[in-house]
Scaffold this active site. Structure first.
Site, short mmCIF file in Angstrom:
data_model
loop_
_atom_site.label_atom_id
_atom_site.label_comp_id
_atom_site.label_asym_id
_atom_site.label_seq_id
_atom_site.Cartn_x
_atom_site.Cartn_y
_atom_site.Cartn_z
CG ASP A 49 5.70 3.92 1.05
OD1 ASP A 49 4.46 4.02 0.84
OD2 ASP A 49 6.16 3.30 2.03
CG LEU A 50 1.57 6.97 -3.09
CD1 LEU A 50 0.42 6.22 -3.75
CD2 LEU A 50 1.58 8.43 -3.52
N GLY A 71 -2.95 0.53 -3.43
CA GLY A 71 -3.67 -0.03 -2.29
C GLY A 71 -3.36 -1.50 -2.17
CB SER A 109 -13.61 -2.93 -4.13
OG SER A 109 -13.91 -4.31 -4.27
CE1 TYR A 134 -9.38 -4.07 -1.56
CE2 TYR A 134 -11.19 -5.49 -2.28
CZ TYR A 134 -10.25 -4.52 -2.55
OH TYR A 134 -10.17 -3.99 -3.81
CB SER A 163 -14.10 -9.35 -12.23
OG SER A 163 -14.85 -9.80 -11.12
N1 LIG Z 1 -8.27 -5.80 -10.03
C1 LIG Z 1 -9.57 -5.71 -9.79
O1 LIG Z 1 -10.40 -6.40 -10.42
C2 LIG Z 1 -10.08 -4.75 -8.74
C3 LIG Z 1 -11.41 -4.87 -8.30
C4 LIG Z 1 -11.88 -3.97 -7.36
C5 LIG Z 1 -11.07 -2.95 -6.89
N2 LIG Z 1 -9.78 -2.87 -7.30
C6 LIG Z 1 -8.94 -1.78 -6.75
O2 LIG Z 1 -8.20 -1.18 -7.80
C7 LIG Z 1 -6.90 -0.81 -7.34
C8 LIG Z 1 -5.85 -1.48 -8.22
O3 LIG Z 1 -6.03 -2.87 -8.13
P1 LIG Z 1 -4.97 -3.89 -8.78
O4 LIG Z 1 -5.69 -5.15 -8.99
O5 LIG Z 1 -4.28 -3.23 -9.92
O6 LIG Z 1 -3.97 -4.07 -7.55
P2 LIG Z 1 -2.40 -4.39 -7.62
O7 LIG Z 1 -2.03 -4.95 -6.28
O8 LIG Z 1 -2.08 -5.19 -8.82
O9 LIG Z 1 -1.77 -2.94 -7.77
C9 LIG Z 1 -1.68 -2.03 -6.70
C10 LIG Z 1 -0.42 -1.22 -6.91
O10 LIG Z 1 -0.33 -0.25 -5.85
C11 LIG Z 1 1.04 -0.14 -5.49
N3 LIG Z 1 1.13 0.37 -4.12
C12 LIG Z 1 0.61 -0.19 -3.01
N4 LIG Z 1 0.93 0.54 -1.92
C13 LIG Z 1 1.65 1.60 -2.37
C14 LIG Z 1 2.26 2.70 -1.73
N5 LIG Z 1 2.21 2.85 -0.39
N6 LIG Z 1 2.94 3.60 -2.48
C15 LIG Z 1 2.99 3.45 -3.83
N7 LIG Z 1 2.45 2.42 -4.49
C16 LIG Z 1 1.78 1.50 -3.77
C17 LIG Z 1 1.58 -1.57 -5.60
O11 LIG Z 1 3.00 -1.59 -5.72
C18 LIG Z 1 0.86 -2.07 -6.85
O12 LIG Z 1 1.62 -1.89 -8.03
C19 LIG Z 1 -6.82 -1.24 -5.88
O13 LIG Z 1 -7.06 -0.13 -5.05
C20 LIG Z 1 -7.92 -2.28 -5.75
O14 LIG Z 1 -8.41 -2.34 -4.43
C21 LIG Z 1 -9.26 -3.74 -8.21
#
Ligand SMILES: NC(=O)c1ccc[n+]([C@@H]2O[C@H](COP(=O)([O-])OP(=O)(O)OC[C@H]3O[C@@H](n4cnc5c(N)ncnc54)[C@H](O)[C@@H]3O)[C@@H](O)[C@H]2O)c1
Length: 269
Positions: A49-50, A71, A109, A134, A163
């Site tokens: 856990d970060l 996140g 984002s 968010y 996306s």
């Molecule tokens: N998916 C998209 O299209 C999109 C769009 C805009 C921004 N983002 C950003 O990109 C990043 C990744 O998005 P995603 O869709 O893969 O999200 P996701 O929820 O699928 O993955 C996030 C990962 O972070 C890990 N995590 C969360 N808190 C943690 C902690 N305290 N310690 C260790 N690990 C932790 C979770 O276990 C999870 O595996 C995020 O920051 C999100 O805000 C994603």
């Protein structure tokens, strides 16, 4: 080869990058609170856990570049967002500074500008216009990144991901899509560029209908995909959004959520 750590490596975006670097056999450290399965020969897995200060300090040992995906991208509730996206980002940068990390690729984002009207073209210098807590948390992250560059010389690329899905499936995606190839291309460019300083780029493919303009980003990554290739299929099959505001605002259903005091009518005006 730079020592790279990916946080949130088990999430949707992290999984795409993991497959890309597996194919390239690029050495990488992967971190997540969730189980990441078995490590491939190019991978070192660190589970934890970060938000745990001792774990964070240990995981940054020897790291040159952090790709920070960890996140909460889901919850619009401030309490659920504050830990990972606000405190977590502040702690990550401060520990990175102390540990001598040179560069962070921060997963920002499109929701930092989600209240702009669809069709309005904006570059990376446009004022932020977040569409919920968010998006606000990502504005905070970008501000932390800027401050750590200005005061401490920690470089950052704030990648405003659109996306990130395998292929576009909605009309909005025709503007916001980031293909898996281009996602990996942006991250590789952010790691490889000689001098980055502080930069913001929209993480989108070269979509014909894009609202976001990267000409003010210094990264200079040249995209390879274009959502327009799927337009005919998408427009023939996608159903119109349940809420008409989804289509009116760049943030889609994140932006249309939770209007009060008649502000929805103003947004439509
Ligand atoms: N998916 C998209 O299209 C999109 C769009 C805009 C921004 N983002 C950003 O990109 C990043 C990744 O998005 P995603 O869709 O893969 O999200 P996701 O929820 O699928 O993955 C996030 C990962 O972070 C890990 N995590 C969360 N808190 C943690 C902690 N305290 N310690 C260790 N690990 C932790 C979770 O276990 C999870 O595996 C995020 O920051 C999100 O805000 C994603």
């Amino acid at each position: 080869m730079k020592h790279v750590l990916v946080t949130g490596a088990g999430g949707r975006v992290g999984t795409v990058l993991r497959a890309h670097w597996r194919a390239q056999q690029r050495a990488v450290h992967l971190c997540d609170i969730r189980d990441l399965g078995e490590a491939a020969p190019n991978e070192t897995i660190v589970n934890g856990d970060l938000l745990d200060a001792a774990f964070l300090d240990g995981v940054l040992d020897g790291v040159e570049v952090i790709v920070h995906f960890a996140g909460n991208p889901w919850n619009h509730d401030l309490d659920a967002i504050a830990g990972p996206n606000v405190i977590g980002v502040g702690d990550l940068y401060e520990t990175a500074r102390v540990r001598g990390v040179k560069r962070v690729i921060f997963a920002s984002s499109n929701h930092v500008v989600g209240m702009y009207k669809s069709g309005e073209r904006i570059d990376t210098l446009a004022p932020v216009n977040p569409d919920g807590y968010y998006g606000v948390s990502k504005v905070w992250g970008e501000a932390v990144a800027r401050m750590y560059w200005e005061k401490h010389g920690v470089e950052s690329l704030c990648l405003r991901i659109g996306s990130s899905v395998p292929k576009p499936v909605s009309e909005r995606h025709l503007s916001t899509w980031l293909s898996p190839r281009d996602l990996c291309g942006f991250i590789d460019a952010g790691i490889d560029i000689e001098t980055l300083g502080f930069d913001i780029a929209y993480g989108i493919s070269g979509n014909t209908r894009a609202w976001w303009d990267n000409s003010t980003s210094r990264l200079g990554y040249r995209t390879v995909d274009n959502a327009e290739d799927y337009a005919r299929e998408v427009l023939a099959t996608a159903s119109p959004p349940a809420n008409p505001l989804d289509a009116l605002l760049q943030g889609g259903d994140y932006a249309s959520e939770g209007f009060t005091n008649g502000a929805a009518a103003r947004a439509q005006g």
